[in-house]
Motif scaffolding. Structure first.
Motif, PDB file in Angstrom:
ATOM      1  N   GLU A 162      21.428  15.652  15.506  1.00  0.00           N
ATOM      2  CA  GLU A 162      21.488  16.954  14.261  1.00  0.00           C
ATOM      3  C   GLU A 162      20.687  16.658  13.172  1.00  0.00           C
ATOM      4  O   GLU A 162      20.630  15.416  13.910  1.00  0.00           O
ATOM      5  N   SER A 163      21.482  17.310  11.924  1.00  0.00           N
ATOM      6  CA  SER A 163      21.236  17.849  10.618  1.00  0.00           C
ATOM      7  C   SER A 163      21.651  18.036   9.962  1.00  0.00           C
ATOM      8  O   SER A 163      22.692  17.567   9.772  1.00  0.00           O
ATOM      9  N   LEU A 164      21.327  17.155   8.492  1.00  0.00           N
ATOM     10  CA  LEU A 164      21.848  17.218   7.994  1.00  0.00           C
ATOM     11  C   LEU A 164      20.921  16.966   6.145  1.00  0.00           C
ATOM     12  O   LEU A 164      20.145  16.580   6.605  1.00  0.00           O
ATOM     13  N   ARG A 165      21.743  17.477   4.766  1.00  0.00           N
ATOM     14  CA  ARG A 165      20.784  17.628   4.016  1.00  0.00           C
ATOM     15  C   ARG A 165      21.364  16.901   2.740  1.00  0.00           C
ATOM     16  O   ARG A 165      22.425  17.130   2.482  1.00  0.00           O
ATOM     17  N   LEU A 166      20.756  15.707   2.567  1.00  0.00           N
ATOM     18  CA  LEU A 166      21.573  15.093   1.677  1.00  0.00           C
ATOM     19  C   LEU A 166      21.271  15.849   0.214  1.00  0.00           C
ATOM     20  O   LEU A 166      19.833  15.730  -0.381  1.00  0.00           O
ATOM     21  N   SER A 167      21.954  15.997  -1.101  1.00  0.00           N
ATOM     22  CA  SER A 167      21.270  16.703  -2.482  1.00  0.00           C
ATOM     23  C   SER A 167      21.997  15.012  -3.412  1.00  0.00           C
ATOM     24  O   SER A 167      22.599  14.272  -3.261  1.00  0.00           O
ATOM     25  N   CYS A 168      21.083  15.566  -4.833  1.00  0.00           N
ATOM     26  CA  CYS A 168      21.174  14.505  -5.408  1.00  0.00           C
ATOM     27  C   CYS A 168      20.543  14.810  -6.931  1.00  0.00           C
ATOM     28  O   CYS A 168      19.960  15.415  -7.545  1.00  0.00           O
ATOM     29  N   ALA A 169      21.854  15.344  -7.501  1.00  0.00           N
ATOM     30  CA  ALA A 169      21.700  15.994  -9.260  1.00  0.00           C
ATOM     31  C   ALA A 169      21.684  14.929 -10.242  1.00  0.00           C
ATOM     32  O   ALA A 169      22.931  14.228 -10.473  1.00  0.00           O
ATOM     33  N   ALA A 170      20.620  15.127 -11.300  1.00  0.00           N
ATOM     34  CA  ALA A 170      20.257  13.625 -12.314  1.00  0.00           C
ATOM     35  C   ALA A 170      21.028  14.892 -13.676  1.00  0.00           C
ATOM     36  O   ALA A 170      20.287  15.375 -14.028  1.00  0.00           O
ATOM     37  N   SER A 171      21.360  14.048 -14.724  1.00  0.00           N
ATOM     38  CA  SER A 171      21.895  14.204 -15.671  1.00  0.00           C
ATOM     39  C   SER A 171      21.030  13.504 -16.726  1.00  0.00           C
ATOM     40  O   SER A 171      21.338  12.869 -17.506  1.00  0.00           O
ATOM     41  N   VAL A 172      19.557  14.592 -16.641  1.00  0.00           N
ATOM     42  CA  VAL A 172      19.123  13.780 -17.524  1.00  0.00           C
ATOM     43  C   VAL A 172      17.792  15.184 -17.914  1.00  0.00           C
ATOM     44  O   VAL A 172      17.381  16.055 -16.817  1.00  0.00           O
ATOM     45  N   SER A 173      17.244  15.525 -18.910  1.00  0.00           N
ATOM     46  CA  SER A 173      16.620  16.219 -19.784  1.00  0.00           C
ATOM     47  C   SER A 173      15.248  16.022 -19.130  1.00  0.00           C
ATOM     48  O   SER A 173      14.121  17.060 -19.760  1.00  0.00           O
ATOM     49  N   ILE A 182      11.562  15.328   2.159  1.00  0.00           N
ATOM     50  CA  ILE A 182      12.419  14.775   0.687  1.00  0.00           C
ATOM     51  C   ILE A 182      11.399  15.784  -0.550  1.00  0.00           C
ATOM     52  O   ILE A 182      10.293  16.385  -0.130  1.00  0.00           O
ATOM     53  N   SER A 183      12.365  16.346  -0.885  1.00  0.00           N
ATOM     54  CA  SER A 183      11.954  17.646  -2.264  1.00  0.00           C
ATOM     55  C   SER A 183      12.639  17.501  -3.419  1.00  0.00           C
ATOM     56  O   SER A 183      13.613  16.737  -3.172  1.00  0.00           O
ATOM     57  N   ARG A 184      11.993  18.887  -4.409  1.00  0.00           N
ATOM     58  CA  ARG A 184      12.720  18.278  -5.626  1.00  0.00           C
ATOM     59  C   ARG A 184      12.668  19.358  -6.034  1.00  0.00           C
ATOM     60  O   ARG A 184      11.904  20.152  -5.866  1.00  0.00           O
ATOM     61  N   ASP A 185      13.885  19.823  -6.555  1.00  0.00           N
ATOM     62  CA  ASP A 185      13.421  21.062  -7.445  1.00  0.00           C
ATOM     63  C   ASP A 185      14.262  20.763  -9.274  1.00  0.00           C
ATOM     64  O   ASP A 185      15.288  20.730  -9.629  1.00  0.00           O
ATOM     65  N   ASN A 186      12.873  20.711  -9.823  1.00  0.00           N
ATOM     66  CA  ASN A 186      12.797  20.844 -11.058  1.00  0.00           C
ATOM     67  C   ASN A 186      13.738  21.617 -12.059  1.00  0.00           C
ATOM     68  O   ASN A 186      14.680  21.470 -13.255  1.00  0.00           O
ATOM     69  N   ALA A 187      14.041  22.345 -11.681  1.00  0.00           N
ATOM     70  CA  ALA A 187      15.017  23.447 -12.508  1.00  0.00           C
ATOM     71  C   ALA A 187      16.184  23.166 -12.111  1.00  0.00           C
ATOM     72  O   ALA A 187      16.473  23.631 -13.096  1.00  0.00           O
ATOM     73  N   LYS A 188      16.820  22.343 -10.915  1.00  0.00           N
ATOM     74  CA  LYS A 188      18.136  22.034 -10.765  1.00  0.00           C
ATOM     75  C   LYS A 188      18.361  21.157 -11.224  1.00  0.00           C
ATOM     76  O   LYS A 188      19.730  20.278 -11.050  1.00  0.00           O
ATOM     77  N   ASN A 189      17.295  20.133 -11.831  1.00  0.00           N
ATOM     78  CA  ASN A 189      17.398  18.323 -11.788  1.00  0.00           C
ATOM     79  C   ASN A 189      17.618  17.754 -10.857  1.00  0.00           C
ATOM     80  O   ASN A 189      19.001  17.130 -10.614  1.00  0.00           O
ATOM     81  N   THR A 190      17.669  18.373  -9.504  1.00  0.00           N
ATOM     82  CA  THR A 190      18.035  17.640  -8.418  1.00  0.00           C
ATOM     83  C   THR A 190      17.308  17.237  -7.264  1.00  0.00           C
ATOM     84  O   THR A 190      15.789  17.660  -6.962  1.00  0.00           O
ATOM     85  N   VAL A 191      17.215  16.255  -6.429  1.00  0.00           N
ATOM     86  CA  VAL A 191      16.230  15.928  -5.309  1.00  0.00           C
ATOM     87  C   VAL A 191      16.790  15.980  -4.227  1.00  0.00           C
ATOM     88  O   VAL A 191      18.216  15.608  -3.763  1.00  0.00           O
ATOM     89  N   TYR A 192      16.002  16.292  -3.136  1.00  0.00           N
ATOM     90  CA  TYR A 192      16.560  16.381  -2.050  1.00  0.00           C
ATOM     91  C   TYR A 192      16.224  15.889  -0.345  1.00  0.00           C
ATOM     92  O   TYR A 192      15.042  14.993  -1.407  1.00  0.00           O
ATOM     93  N   LEU A 193      17.193  15.589   0.538  1.00  0.00           N
ATOM     94  CA  LEU A 193      16.551  14.472   1.808  1.00  0.00           C
ATOM     95  C   LEU A 193      17.064  15.557   2.448  1.00  0.00           C
ATOM     96  O   LEU A 193      18.024  14.620   3.626  1.00  0.00           O
ATOM     97  N   GLN A 194      15.959  16.242   2.822  1.00  0.00           N
ATOM     98  CA  GLN A 194      16.798  16.839   4.712  1.00  0.00           C
ATOM     99  C   GLN A 194      16.733  16.268   5.553  1.00  0.00           C
ATOM    100  O   GLN A 194      14.778  14.920   5.841  1.00  0.00           O
TER     101      GLN A 194
END
Length: 117
Positions: free
Chosen positions: A16-27, A69-81
């Motif tokens: 099976e699959s999971l997606r992890l998210s990590c949101a950062a509070s940094v400008s 691994i991917s990142r969305d700079n607009a959301k300050n978030t990195v993902y791990l699919q």
């Protein structure tokens, strides 16, 4: 103070699959290098995947072809699919934020991933 909030862990069956998210509070998220590490019971923490501020990625041999691994700079978030999960992927997964020029090196609290039938 930088905060990293991880989510997405859980209990899944092999394959099976999971997606992890990590949101950062940094400008300055767009200027950081991000990584996912994991630590299984009785083992040392190891790098799973990383992505630089320019988007260059790196993977542990054990997850190549299965994890992305991917990142969305607009959301300050990195993902791990994580696809095709195996029991040996069971560990606590940690998000790491690093920006050497700014003296930043922070860890998230960790999220448990358990792969078991």
């Amino acid at each position: 103070q930088v905060q990293l909030v991880e989510s997405g862990g859980g209990l899944v069956q092999p394959g099976e699959s999971l997606r992890l998210s990590c949101a950062a509070s940094v400008s300055i998220f767009r200027l950081t290098d991000m990584g996912w590490y994991r630590q299984a019971p009785g083992k040392q923490r190891e790098l799973v995947a990383s992505i630089t501020r320019s988007g260059t990625t790196n993977y542990a041999d054990s997850v190549k072809g299965r994890f992305t691994i991917s990142r969305d700079n607009a959301k300050n978030t990195v993902y791990l699919q994580m696809n095709s999960l195996k029991p040996e992927d069971t560990a606590v997964y940690y998000c790491n934020l690093r920006a050497v020029l700014f003296g930043l090196d922070y860890w998230g609290q960790g999220t448990q991933v358990t792969v078991s039938s």
